[in-house]
Scaffold this active site. Sequence first.
Site, PDB file in Angstrom:
ATOM      1  N   SER A 543      -0.577  -1.518 -11.953  1.00  0.00           N
ATOM      2  CA  SER A 543       0.390  -1.338 -11.539  1.00  0.00           C
ATOM      3  C   SER A 543       1.890  -1.710 -12.251  1.00  0.00           C
ATOM      4  O   SER A 543       1.900  -1.146 -13.322  1.00  0.00           O
ATOM      5  CB  SER A 543      -0.005  -1.970  -9.926  1.00  0.00           C
ATOM      6  N   ASP A 628      -3.928   7.884  -5.265  1.00  0.00           N
ATOM      7  CA  ASP A 628      -3.198   6.539  -5.066  1.00  0.00           C
ATOM      8  C   ASP A 628      -1.867   6.311  -4.356  1.00  0.00           C
ATOM      9  O   ASP A 628      -1.222   7.103  -4.633  1.00  0.00           O
ATOM     10  CB  ASP A 628      -3.362   6.160  -6.845  1.00  0.00           C
ATOM     11  N   HIS A 663      -5.170   3.180  -5.109  1.00  0.00           N
ATOM     12  CA  HIS A 663      -4.928   1.858  -6.082  1.00  0.00           C
ATOM     13  C   HIS A 663      -5.541   0.619  -6.299  1.00  0.00           C
ATOM     14  O   HIS A 663      -5.633   0.407  -7.437  1.00  0.00           O
ATOM     15  CB  HIS A 663      -3.334   2.115  -5.446  1.00  0.00           C
TER      16      HIS A 663
END
Length: 691
Positions: A543, A628, A663
């Site tokens: 991330s 995501d 995610h």
Amino acid sequence: MNAYQWPAGVQPPMAEKAPKEFIAHGDKRIDDYYWLNQREDPKVLDYLKAENTYLDAMMGGTKELREKLFNEMKGRIKEKDESLPYKDNGYWYYARFEEGKQYPMYCRKKETLEAPEEIMLDQNKLAEGFPYYSIGGRAVSDNNELLAYTVDSVGRRIYGLRIKNLVTGITYPENITNVDGGYIVWAADNKTIFYVKKDVTTLLGYQVWRHELGTDPSKDVMVFEEKDNRFYIGAYRTKSKKYMVIWSSMNQVSTEYRLLEANNPTGSFKVFEPRKENFQYSIEHFNDKFYIRTDLMAPNFRLMETPETKTGVANWKEVIPHRKDVYISNLLVFNNHLVLGEVKDALNQLRVINLTSHQDYYITFPEAVYAAFPNINPDYNTNMLRLSYTSMTTPVSIYDFNMDTQQRELKKQTEVLGGFNKEEYTAERLWATVRDGVKVPISLVYKKGIKKDGSNPLLLYAYGSYGSSMSPSFNSNIISLLNRGFIYAIAHVRGGQEMGRPWYDQGHLFNKKNTFFDFIDCGEFLIKEKYTVKEHLYANGGSAGGLLMGAIVNYRPDLWHGVVADVPFVDVITTMSDPSIPLTTGEYKEWGNPAVEKEYFYMKSYSPYDNVEKKAYPNMLVTTGLHDSQVQYFEPAKWVAKLRELKTDNNKLFFKTNMEAGHGGSSGRFDYLKEVAWRYAFFLALEDKTE
């Protein structure tokens, strides 16, 4: 041991180019791969599948290794297990897993643990037929009869809210859609519930609504709307149960709270203290007053108090002053004790204050490098603190700590199966002096007996954003690397808050490059200290930590033998210029707003996608999830396509898309291990290890 044989002659997919021009502040950027942001376009899906096929072909020879890694990691998990029960409002609550099942069963028992078990939710049954299934928040009404819970069956973090009658077992027909999964608040009347509505485009929570059980959700009433899209919002009930709270927060910059007594659900929420730029506070209710944790003239925060009838800042009085070397991270209130979470020298500390005698002390722990946090503590009228303790060699251990006698009892330690013995491993804390003279802490773990002669493979991990601190905690998966000779290290780079609020301030906005240079300099330091060499140095981050990976391969591609960037935020300018992309506006104070010329050019100077050049890059594996919600799949897709076009080396470049997740990857407790196995197999193949 045989070296891994990479297949010859397998050609990677090359994305076609369709130049799109962007102009801002007189600066022109050409994005050749912008077309990849069309999620539903069959051509885009075909490209993502082609990348997966290429990865499968190139790493097909690691299949047995991946299966072995998966079985090792799964084999350390106690399949039939349950969480430590905690008592709340007359019931003991816990979650338990059955052998072979992916998901937990959420259960409770009335008054005593010998009482019959009530299964509130069996996620395994609910998840049948879904490739992804996540239960978000759960909240039980004051009369213990109703359970509200949220469900996401896509991975996009857009939830539906359901309500179940725990007496009859019937789930009510109302299904409230597009809610934030984590925020469900019951009023004291056992029929009114508050929830946060999400914008389905930006995925920002932006409204709080009131629903009455048994009524049509279309008749729900909006009680608050956040007009500033730079703020995140949420809601909760105070531990005292007296108030319902709505909070608004601009990341690490500004907060605002609103209160409504829980026995008056149709009343109006009142502002605690109005928001101001560069002014944060959080509140805890206690008897007839509030405790306030605030950065008001206190970068590392201080503790204040105020009468509950006079919440304005003019009435706040100091309880704990600001300290330059100690960051107050959290606060927990009991009827006769305060517990402060404090951070000093990159270690979490727990400080207990007796509200009668006003004496205080710090809870001591046996290891030099560890992490300690409050666990679940819903009971207000108790002198027992439940806390979690862990280190890089000690599995998560939950204690009940008597705050009067300072005696502690170990209630549960996560069992690690598969022959794990903590005495076979060593943890260390090092301090690397980086280029501007600052000392950055590094936490390491490795198997005893390794020689510090530069021959060891070493995996360096970091995050370094949003003020999130990376704790030196236990990870049973890492054992699979440690047992194969790897050292695992966490670089506590600036951008987190391991060394207090200034640590964050020195690692975001116009100081963001410190995060990248800290990580690079930590890598150099570990080589200098003979823990590893370039040919065996690996990096991993996800991330915002994936942005870190993108930056370090641009700045120092020669330093790393292999890099794994998970769900990486790499197209900084394009994403931050588009307020319709989920979460963008709430991040302006973290990265900058491209509409501001100075911020635009600073971001452009490090944005990984904008700075890919014709040069040699290290071996790389990049991952994403099609659904995501935090970093859209097309950022890493575009980045990989551009790297393929420009890189001048023969190193490996792989791109893996989970077509059924978001995610956080797969939702099952075992399925995600398959993704970890891919990552580890990539590192091990580069080390010529096939077992």
